[in-house]
Design an enzyme around this catalytic site. Sequence first.
Site, short mmCIF file in Angstrom:
data_model
loop_
_atom_site.label_atom_id
_atom_site.label_comp_id
_atom_site.label_asym_id
_atom_site.label_seq_id
_atom_site.Cartn_x
_atom_site.Cartn_y
_atom_site.Cartn_z
N HIS A 1 -1.09 -0.04 -9.77
CA HIS A 1 -1.95 -0.76 -8.77
C HIS A 1 -2.38 -2.21 -9.55
O HIS A 1 -3.59 -2.48 -9.38
CB HIS A 1 -2.96 -0.18 -7.87
CG HIS A 1 -3.40 -0.96 -6.85
ND1 HIS A 1 -4.02 -0.58 -5.55
CD2 HIS A 1 -3.35 -2.25 -6.47
CE1 HIS A 1 -4.17 -1.27 -4.76
NE2 HIS A 1 -3.89 -2.52 -5.34
N ARG B 1 0.89 -1.17 0.04
CA ARG B 1 0.12 0.00 -0.26
C ARG B 1 0.91 1.26 -0.04
O ARG B 1 1.82 1.21 0.82
CB ARG B 1 -0.98 -0.17 1.35
CG ARG B 1 -2.11 -1.01 1.12
CD ARG B 1 -3.27 -0.58 0.14
NE ARG B 1 -4.20 -1.46 -0.01
CZ ARG B 1 -4.19 -2.62 -0.63
NH1 ARG B 1 -3.35 -2.73 -1.57
NH2 ARG B 1 -5.45 -3.39 -0.76
N GLU C 1 -3.63 7.23 -5.24
CA GLU C 1 -3.84 6.60 -6.65
C GLU C 1 -5.07 7.26 -7.10
O GLU C 1 -5.78 7.91 -6.89
CB GLU C 1 -4.23 5.08 -6.05
CG GLU C 1 -3.03 4.49 -5.46
CD GLU C 1 -3.05 3.09 -5.47
OE1 GLU C 1 -4.21 2.44 -5.91
OE2 GLU C 1 -2.00 2.36 -5.06
#
Length: 313
Positions: A284, A228, A257
Amino acid sequence: MRFLIVDEMHPSILPLLADLGIEADYQPNIDYRQAKALISAYEGLIIRSKFFVDAGFLEASTRLRLIARAGSGLDNIDLVAARRRNIQVINAPEGNRDAVAEHVIGMLLALMNKVCQANQEVRQWIWQREANRGEEIRGKTVAIIGYGNTGRALAKKLSGFECRVICYDHKLTAYADKYAMEVSMEEVWDQADIVSIHLPLTPKTRQLITYDYLKRFRKPIYFVNSARGEIVVLKDLLKALQEGIVKGACLDVLECEKFERLQPEQSQTLELLFSMPQVLFTPHVAGWTRESYVRINEALVKKIRSFLQEENE
Ligand SMILES: NC(=O)C1=CN([C@@H]2O[C@H](COP(=O)(O)OP(=O)(O)OC[C@H]3O[C@@H](n4cnc5c(N)ncnc54)[C@H](O)[C@@H]3O)[C@@H](O)[C@H]2O)C=CC1
Ligand SMILES: O=C(O)C(=O)COP(=O)(O)O
């Protein structure tokens, strides 16, 4: 039982749930507010990382008995509030751990062999060999921080690369295996050439990787984060890269993100990182393969079946 599915899933989820007698409403485009307005009609919720299932959402979830996270990370669910309401939470880390492990190795090989940089140059008619001399994983010490599903899958896959794999986990002995040697953080700082983060995002791991953390490595390292973004203080990583404490970095995740709600300082840090050829980014997608798309459903439905069996006992 009725389930609400609020995120995009492989279509195999619907027949798999139907086999368990579950009626599912597939609403991949629904947002937090819309889902909260509907959730009181459902016993089950299937979610990925779309929105935060907070205490307010759970308060509206009067019939909810199960939250099934299609994937691994549970950082977008208020687990304490769920427990308080007796709502069980399950996830499916078996579904995408191998995808993450392959992606990490792919990024590392590309970074250490300057594949992206060389590819850009050749397309611009530039033929440089010395500037694109690579480095091998063989013989390096790879440190895996967090030795759970993705960490262990990575260690297993690295066993063919003739490197030395060490791992650090706060519950270490539970996971000891033949693919990695358990060590202390002191030993990680002393021995690592390559460091890959496989921790969940928790209050303890948020902003764990600071400049001071990175400065403790005895040798310059390659750094990988597929866990993360919030675990790493990005401006500190930038400083460590600028000073050569970190030789190169592979980042599949970022704290901001989709580049939503960026602060000026965050944009500035990102711009500088984007200008560095020794940093590789992916959006991601480490756990996002054709195979994991299906495997996550299978793993999740198996656990939903067990949940239903336990409820009926
Ligand atoms: N980029 C992507 O597509 C994906 C990202 N992830 C992220 O990676 C994280 C890790 O995934 P998994 O390996 O499946 O999780 P996992 O729960 O199987 O393993 C995490 C390990 O970290 C250890 N740990 C937790 N807190 C720690 C701490 N403070 N210090 C040391 N060790 C600690 C745990 O004991 C556990 O062994 C997920 O939580 C998720 O955020 C997971 C899958 C896909
Ligand atoms: O499984 C995980 O934790 C992941 O990060 C996978 O990505 P997702 O959040 O499902 O888009």
